[in-house]
Design a protein around this motif. Sequence first.
Motif, PDB file in Angstrom:
ATOM      1  N   LEU A 124      -8.482  15.700  -0.611  1.00 11.94           N
ATOM      2  CA  LEU A 124      -7.207  16.034   0.008  1.00 11.94           C
ATOM      3  C   LEU A 124      -7.446  16.650   1.376  1.00 11.94           C
ATOM      4  N   GLY A 125      -6.637  16.234   2.339  1.00 15.78           N
ATOM      5  CA  GLY A 125      -6.728  16.805   3.673  1.00 15.78           C
ATOM      6  C   GLY A 125      -7.829  16.223   4.516  1.00 15.78           C
ATOM      7  N   VAL A 126      -8.751  15.459   3.907  1.00 17.68           N
ATOM      8  CA  VAL A 126      -9.857  14.874   4.661  1.00 17.68           C
ATOM      9  C   VAL A 126      -9.777  13.355   4.486  1.00 17.68           C
ATOM     10  N   GLY A 127     -10.505  12.816   3.478  1.00 20.28           N
ATOM     11  CA  GLY A 127     -10.461  11.381   3.264  1.00 20.28           C
ATOM     12  C   GLY A 127      -9.075  10.864   2.947  1.00 20.28           C
ATOM     13  N   ALA A 128      -8.341  11.577   2.085  1.00 18.04           N
ATOM     14  CA  ALA A 128      -6.990  11.133   1.725  1.00 18.04           C
ATOM     15  C   ALA A 128      -6.075  11.136   2.946  1.00 18.04           C
ATOM     16  N   ARG A 129      -6.223  12.132   3.819  1.00 11.88           N
ATOM     17  CA  ARG A 129      -5.416  12.170   5.034  1.00 11.88           C
ATOM     18  C   ARG A 129      -5.772  11.017   5.955  1.00 11.88           C
ATOM     19  N   ALA A 130      -7.065  10.698   6.061  1.00  8.76           N
ATOM     20  CA  ALA A 130      -7.488   9.587   6.904  1.00  8.76           C
ATOM     21  C   ALA A 130      -6.886   8.264   6.422  1.00  8.76           C
ATOM     22  N   LEU A 131      -6.863   8.069   5.102  1.00 10.56           N
ATOM     23  CA  LEU A 131      -6.278   6.834   4.567  1.00 10.56           C
ATOM     24  C   LEU A 131      -4.808   6.720   4.943  1.00 10.56           C
ATOM     25  N   ASP A 132      -4.078   7.822   4.861  1.00 13.67           N
ATOM     26  CA  ASP A 132      -2.661   7.810   5.237  1.00 13.67           C
ATOM     27  C   ASP A 132      -2.484   7.542   6.731  1.00 13.67           C
ATOM     28  N   ASP A 133      -3.261   8.265   7.537  1.00 19.09           N
ATOM     29  CA  ASP A 133      -3.139   8.112   8.990  1.00 19.09           C
ATOM     30  C   ASP A 133      -3.421   6.679   9.434  1.00 19.09           C
ATOM     31  N   LEU A 134      -4.549   6.141   8.961  1.00 22.66           N
ATOM     32  CA  LEU A 134      -4.943   4.811   9.389  1.00 22.66           C
ATOM     33  C   LEU A 134      -4.013   3.728   8.848  1.00 22.66           C
ATOM     34  N   SER A 135      -3.515   3.916   7.628  1.00 22.10           N
ATOM     35  CA  SER A 135      -2.544   2.954   7.094  1.00 22.10           C
ATOM     36  C   SER A 135      -1.312   2.903   7.973  1.00 22.10           C
ATOM     37  N   ASP A 136      -0.845   4.073   8.416  1.00 20.89           N
ATOM     38  CA  ASP A 136       0.313   4.133   9.301  1.00 20.89           C
ATOM     39  C   ASP A 136       0.047   3.412  10.624  1.00 20.89           C
ATOM     40  N   GLU A 137      -1.142   3.624  11.187  1.00 18.63           N
ATOM     41  CA  GLU A 137      -1.466   2.970  12.463  1.00 18.63           C
ATOM     42  C   GLU A 137      -1.532   1.458  12.307  1.00 18.63           C
ATOM     43  N   ILE A 138      -2.181   0.997  11.237  1.00 13.76           N
ATOM     44  CA  ILE A 138      -2.299  -0.448  11.017  1.00 13.76           C
ATOM     45  C   ILE A 138      -0.923  -1.080  10.867  1.00 13.76           C
ATOM     46  N   LEU A 139      -0.046  -0.422  10.108  1.00 17.79           N
ATOM     47  CA  LEU A 139       1.300  -0.957   9.912  1.00 17.79           C
ATOM     48  C   LEU A 139       2.110  -0.926  11.206  1.00 17.79           C
ATOM     49  N   GLN A 140       1.995   0.162  11.953  1.00 19.81           N
ATOM     50  CA  GLN A 140       2.795   0.292  13.167  1.00 19.81           C
ATOM     51  C   GLN A 140       2.375  -0.697  14.245  1.00 19.81           C
ATOM     52  N   TYR A 141       1.049  -0.848  14.428  1.00 19.89           N
ATOM     53  CA  TYR A 141       0.559  -1.675  15.529  1.00 19.89           C
ATOM     54  C   TYR A 141       0.129  -3.067  15.093  1.00 19.89           C
ATOM     55  N   GLN A 142       0.176  -3.350  13.784  1.00 18.08           N
ATOM     56  CA  GLN A 142      -0.175  -4.664  13.259  1.00 18.08           C
ATOM     57  C   GLN A 142      -1.541  -5.129  13.767  1.00 18.08           C
ATOM     58  N   THR A 143      -2.528  -4.287  13.555  1.00 18.27           N
ATOM     59  CA  THR A 143      -3.901  -4.601  13.915  1.00 18.27           C
ATOM     60  C   THR A 143      -4.848  -3.846  12.999  1.00 18.27           C
ATOM     61  N   VAL A 144      -5.997  -4.447  12.753  1.00 18.09           N
ATOM     62  CA  VAL A 144      -7.032  -3.732  12.013  1.00 18.09           C
ATOM     63  C   VAL A 144      -8.004  -3.067  12.973  1.00 18.09           C
ATOM     64  N   ASN A 145      -7.791  -3.234  14.259  1.00 18.53           N
ATOM     65  CA  ASN A 145      -8.670  -2.639  15.266  1.00 18.53           C
ATOM     66  C   ASN A 145      -8.250  -1.200  15.547  1.00 18.53           C
ATOM     67  N   VAL A 146      -8.479  -0.347  14.571  1.00 20.15           N
ATOM     68  CA  VAL A 146      -8.152   1.073  14.693  1.00 20.15           C
ATOM     69  C   VAL A 146      -9.446   1.870  14.622  1.00 20.15           C
ATOM     70  N   ASP A 147      -9.449   3.018  15.271  1.00 19.23           N
ATOM     71  CA  ASP A 147     -10.601   3.900  15.211  1.00 19.23           C
ATOM     72  C   ASP A 147     -10.555   4.731  13.938  1.00 19.23           C
ATOM     73  N   GLY A 148     -11.728   5.011  13.372  1.00 19.69           N
ATOM     74  CA  GLY A 148     -11.784   5.880  12.214  1.00 19.69           C
ATOM     75  C   GLY A 148     -11.454   7.312  12.584  1.00 19.69           C
ATOM     76  N   VAL A 149     -11.148   8.101  11.592  1.00 16.81           N
ATOM     77  CA  VAL A 149     -10.795   9.506  11.799  1.00 16.81           C
ATOM     78  C   VAL A 149     -12.060  10.347  11.822  1.00 16.81           C
ATOM     79  N   THR A 150     -12.316  11.001  12.941  1.00 13.90           N
ATOM     80  CA  THR A 150     -13.480  11.870  13.040  1.00 13.90           C
ATOM     81  C   THR A 150     -13.371  12.984  12.017  1.00 13.90           C
ATOM     82  N   GLY A 151     -14.400  13.127  11.194  1.00 16.87           N
ATOM     83  CA  GLY A 151     -14.379  14.097  10.113  1.00 16.87           C
ATOM     84  C   GLY A 151     -14.155  13.435   8.766  1.00 16.87           C
ATOM     85  N   ALA A 152     -13.778  12.160   8.782  1.00 14.97           N
ATOM     86  CA  ALA A 152     -13.573  11.406   7.535  1.00 14.97           C
ATOM     87  C   ALA A 152     -14.089   9.988   7.733  1.00 14.97           C
ATOM     88  N   THR A 153     -15.315   9.883   8.199  1.00  6.04           N
ATOM     89  CA  THR A 153     -15.897   8.613   8.614  1.00  6.04           C
ATOM     90  C   THR A 153     -15.979   7.596   7.480  1.00  6.04           C
TER      91      THR A 153
END
Length: 625
Positions: free
Chosen positions: A96-125
Amino acid sequence: MKATSHITNDCSEPLTQGFAAVTRRGFCKEAAALGVVAMAGAGLSGCAPKDANEAAFAAGTYSASVSGHNAPFTVNVAFTPDAIEQIDVSDNQESLGVGARALDDLSDEILQYQTVNVDGVTGATLSSAALIQGVTECAEQAEAYRLMAADAVPAADVEDTYKTDVCVVGGGGAGLASAIAAVQAGANVVVLEKCGITGGSTNVSEGALNAVDPERQEKQGIEDSIETFYTTTMEGGHQKGTPELVHYLTDHALDSVHWLESLGVEFQDECGSATGSLGERSHYTVTPSGNSYIRVFEQFIQDNADKIVILNDMQAKELITKDGKVTGVKALYNGEKDVTVDAKAVIIATGGFGGNVEYRQKVNTGVWKEVTLDDSIGCTNILPCAQGEGLALAEGAGAELIGLSDIQLHPCGTPGTGLMEDIRTSGRNRLFINTEGKRFVNEGAERDVLCKNIFQQPDATYWVVVNKLRYPDPDEPDANGATINNMLALGHIVAADSVEDLANQMGVDAKNLQASIDAYNEVVGGKEDEFGFVADNTADAAMTEGPWYACRKVPTVHHTMGGIRVNVESEACDADGNPIPGLYAAGEVTGGIHGSNRLGGNAIADCMTFGRNAGTNAAKYAEGK
C-alpha cells in the motif's frame, strides 16, 4: 499558488486524471540494473502493421500474468475497437502506498493518454515494470499496436519558481507531518519529493508508535511512565542520545498520538511491544502498516490544496541563503528542469542514508567498523529514498552532522536487496540455521547481537526455518500480507514435507538440521538452551510436523541514527549549537535522538513528534514570531 496534486484518501482508489499531468515521473535508473525495464516502447512498435494508426483493435478483455514486487498478479485489460477501456489489477498484493499506488497511477495515465509508453514510478520500479509489461502483452493480444506506437505521456506543467512560507524537502512521514503542522499553524507550504510517490519509508514500515498512554495501558495492567520511557530510550541508545531531545520525544509522544487521531488515524485499543521496543507501549493502527498514517495525511492535503503543494520528482540540489539565513531551495524536476522555491523557512526531512553505500562505508567507524557495509549488504528502506542528500544540504548551509557512525542493522534482510520480505525473523516458532544446518544464536536476542553472530557464520548468511505452526494455510496472508504460495511462486523460499527434503533444498546437512530442530524442541519442553533462548509457554510449541519452509536471510541496514544536529525547537544547529536561521529538520535525517541504537517503535514517534515540532516552529518563524 498552484496546487499540483490531487490525492485520494484511499490507496485502493485511482487518483484523479489531473494528477498524471502534473507529477510526471522518471523511470528509476535501477530498473535497468535489475533487468526489469518494461517491454513498452519503440522496440515493440516494430511489430505494428503499416496501417497501425487506422487499424481497429480486436475488442475484448485480455489477461497477462506478471511478477510483481510482492507476488505474481494478473493484469486484465478491456479493449473496445477504438481504445483501451479498463485496466484491472485487483488481485495484486503490492505494498500500500508504494507498489499499489504505482499501479493506480500508471493505469490512470495509460487510460488517459491511450499509450503504454509511460514512465515507471520512482520508488516503485518493479511494480511499475510489471504493470507496463502486462498491459503491453494484452495490447499485443488485442492487436492494439497503436497503443505501443503512441507518443509517451507529456511532461508535467511545473512552474519555474514557487513562493511560499515554508518549503519541506522530503515527502515521507516526517515531511508530511511537518507540512501539515505548518499549515495548521497558518503557513502556506510547498513539499519537494524526489520520488513519484509520497510517504517514503513510512509506507513500508509496520507503523508502531511508542508512547506512554495511561488510558490504554492501565486497562491492560501495564505499568509504565514517561520517566521509564526516557530511561529505556537512553539505555537502549547506550547513553549516547542527547538528553533534552530524548526528553522531548518521550514527553510529547502521546500528544502525537492524539494529534494523529484528530486527523483521522485510528489506533487499536491495546498497546503492544514492537521488536526491540523494550516496553509494552507500542501503538498500532487499526489498518496495517505505516501507510495508514500516509493515507490520512494525503486526505488532509487534498482537503487543503489551497495551502499545500506537493511536487513529485523534485530533487533538491541546494539551499538558498542570504545574509546567513536560509531562504529557499533550488531543485531539479525530473532530472532536467531547474525549479526554485523561495521560502521564509525550510524543513529538511529527507530520511536516512542507509541506501547510500559509498557514504555509509565512509562514516562506518562505530559498532560495525569491522564489517564492510558495501553493496553486498542491502537496506530496508525504499532505495531511491535513504540516500542522505538532506545531510549535504544542511551541511552546506553550516549545520553540524553528528553520530553518523551509529548505524543499525537488522537480521531480516533479503539477499541482494536488503528489504524485509517473505518469512520474517520476528515472532515465535522459528529457527536460525546456518549453512551447515546448525543453530548458532538465541533467536530472541537483540538485533545487534543477532547480526554480529550472523556475520560469524559461513558466507555471513543463514536460513530462517519455520513449519506449519507459523503457516497452517499456505494461502492465508500473514501479518505482512504475503502468503506461502506467493513466496514460492516468486522463488523466494523453499518448501518440503520432510526435514530431509527441506535440508536438500537448502543445501545443508540433513542430520544437522534434524538435530537442531530436536534440540530446540527440547528447549520448548523445558531444557536449558545452550544459546540462551527461553521459550514462552504461551507462544512457543514443538516444531514437529511439515510442511516445512525456509528462507535465506542476511543482515541489512535498517536505520541510521546520526544526522543533522537539532535543538528542541527542531532548528538545525552549527557546531557551537547556534541555530541556522530559517532551517529546520525532522525525522531520520536528524541525529542525537536515538543514540547508537534505536528502539523499535521510536522511529514513527520521532517522525510525528519532531515533524509536528518542526512544522509549527517553521511556520512561526515564517510569520516573524
